[in-house]
Each structure stands twice: as C-alpha cells, then as structure tokens.
Design a protein around this motif. Structure first.
Motif, mmCIF file in Angstrom:
data_model
loop_
_atom_site.group_PDB
_atom_site.id
_atom_site.type_symbol
_atom_site.label_atom_id
_atom_site.label_comp_id
_atom_site.label_asym_id
_atom_site.label_seq_id
_atom_site.Cartn_x
_atom_site.Cartn_y
_atom_site.Cartn_z
ATOM 1 N N ASP A 92 3.121 7.866 3.107
ATOM 2 C CA ASP A 92 4.468 8.002 3.664
ATOM 3 C C ASP A 92 4.948 9.451 3.657
ATOM 4 O O ASP A 92 6.148 9.705 3.804
ATOM 5 N N GLN B 2 -0.599 4.131 -2.056
ATOM 6 C CA GLN B 2 -0.591 2.779 -1.480
ATOM 7 C C GLN B 2 -1.880 2.009 -1.762
ATOM 8 O O GLN B 2 -1.883 0.782 -1.681
ATOM 9 N N THR C 132 6.755 2.990 -1.156
ATOM 10 C CA THR C 132 7.308 3.798 -0.063
ATOM 11 C C THR C 132 7.669 5.197 -0.556
ATOM 12 O O THR C 132 8.530 5.858 0.015
#
Length: 268
Positions: free
Chosen positions: A202, A223, A230
């Motif tokens: 992100d 992730q 996030t």
C-alpha cells in the motif's frame, strides 16, 4: 636481426632481453598474486547480535524510528537512531559516511564485533551505500523498511515538474539516477550481512512498491503476513505488526520466513 650482430653483441642483447622479461614477470606477480590470494568476503556470524542502528529516511524525521527503537530496546536490544545530515535531503553518500562513524562509535562503546542496521525509506539506500563501501564486513544483518532501492516515480515527478523543489537526495532517488544505477549495477546484497527487505504493497511514496525488492535478500511484504493490513509508507516504523516483524527478523539466528500463521502473534 640478431644474426647480423657479432657474438659478443648478440650475447649482450639476449642478456638485456632476459633481464627485461624477468622484470616484467616480477611486476605481473606483484600485481596478480595478491588478487589471487586475497581472502574472499565471508558471511558475518549471526550468533551474537550487537547494537542496532536505525537510519531515518528522506526528511530526516526520527520520531517514528524512535518508536521502533523503543520497541527494540524493550526486546533487549541496544538500539540507537542515527540522525542524518541535511534533514535527510542532502547527499545520501554523505549520510552513509555519518552512518559509518556511528557504527564505529557503537562498536567501540559496546565492545561488539558487528551491528544490525535498520534503514527506513531512503535510509535503506544509505545503509546499502555504507555496506558497499566496506560496511558489509561490520554488519550482521541489514534490514530495509519501505526503501526505494530502484527509485520512486514520486521523485521522478518532482524532478520533472518542480526541479527546484527536488534537492540532492530527491534527485538521487529518481528511478534513473546515477547513484542508484551504480549501486544496483553489481551485487545488490554484498556478502557479509544477512539482508532483509520489508515493505508494504500500500506504499504511495515508494512507487512502485516493489522497488523495495532486493536481489539476494529475504523479501517480505507486510501483506504476506497479514493480508488485510493497510499500513502505508509513513506508518511502517510505528505499526505494531511491522514492529513485530522487525523484532523477529533481527532476533538471534537466521531471519525467518513469516506468513499468515504469524499474523495474530506479531500484531499484538
């Protein structure tokens, strides 16, 4: 040519040629033998973790890294944030020299034989510059955190649209910069330390995010550990999950391949 010379002159010329040949061989041996016998770089022992030095990114803010340093200290590590010159916007090679001085001071202060280095954002490039200039022999582990190892298109945009607002470090972080081209031309992870690169998919500062990928390193996205994370670029040093990843990867022994099974444990 020699046939037309008298026997005495022929012997003189042959003697001179022989002397020149011996001299040439001696010079060649002096140059080549050290290269052939010099010990090749060897991996640094992972057994005894030394102090941890944390290097800030572009802008030089130490606040987020200090939070990470506090977590490492709570985990039993000697952790220090290294301020970089010019608020992190100056020459990254000058920052690498400052890191080298901090490493020498930390080794002298603690009596350790090696250090661990955590480079956040552009600080990871600084760590690589230091390692490439001989620091690799002093580092047990180098972990980069959201670092633009192959540049960022954000710097490209700044350099093209507002060059007067893109100082030296900004220019050096452009995807086609001479500094990054030189740094990535050979081995991206020189022998010595174990290399770890952690980043977030992100990331909107290091673009594309996989610019943080290093050949030869343990490459780990946030992730890949917690799929729903996030976390953005600016949150990397302060996010509890990322802090847990850093502590785990700097622990004694070899770095570990973290995955979804580690998500809950590292997030707490």
């Amino acid at each position: 040519m020699l046939a037309g010379l008298s026997p005495a002159r022929r012997r003189l010329v042959l003697g001179l040629l022989a002397a020149l040949l011996v001299g040439a061989l001696a010079v060649a041996a002096a140059v080549l033998v050290p290269r052939l016998t010099t010990d090749a770089p060897v991996p640094v022992s992972q057994a005894d973790p030394g102090p941890v030095l944390l290097v800030p990114g572009y802008g030089g803010s130490t606040t987020g890294l200090q939070a990470l340093a506090d977590v490492l200290t709570a985990a039993g590590r000697d952790a220090t944030v290294v301020p970089v010159p010019g608020d992190g916007t100056g020459d990254l090679e000058a920052s690498a020299e400052v890191l080298g001085q901090a490493v020498d001071a930390a080794l002298a202060r603690t009596g350790a034989s090696t250090v661990d280095v955590v480079g956040y954002s552009a600080g990871g490039v600084v760590a690589r510059l230091w390692a490439a200039d001989g620091g690799a022999a002093q580092a047990r582990r180098i972990l980069t955190l959201g670092s633009p190892h192959h540049g960022t298109t954000v710097a490209d945009l700044a350099g093209s649209l507002a060059p007067d607002q893109c100082p030296t470090a900004c220019q050096q972080l452009e995807t086609s910069s001479d500094l990054l081209r030189r740094l990535n031309a050979g081995d991206e992870t020189p022998t010595g330390p174990t290399w770890v690169s952690v980043w977030t998919q992100d990331d909107q500062t290091v673009t594309p995010p996989d610019s943080a990928r290093l050949d030869g390193a343990l490459n780990l996205t946030v992730q890949s550990v917690c799929a729903d994370s996030t976390v953005g670029h600016g949150q990397l040093p302060t996010d509890p999950l990322v802090q847990g990843i850093v502590v785990a990867e700097l622990a004694s022994g070899q770095p570990v391949e973290l995955g979804p099974a580690d998500c809950a444990r590292l997030s707490s």
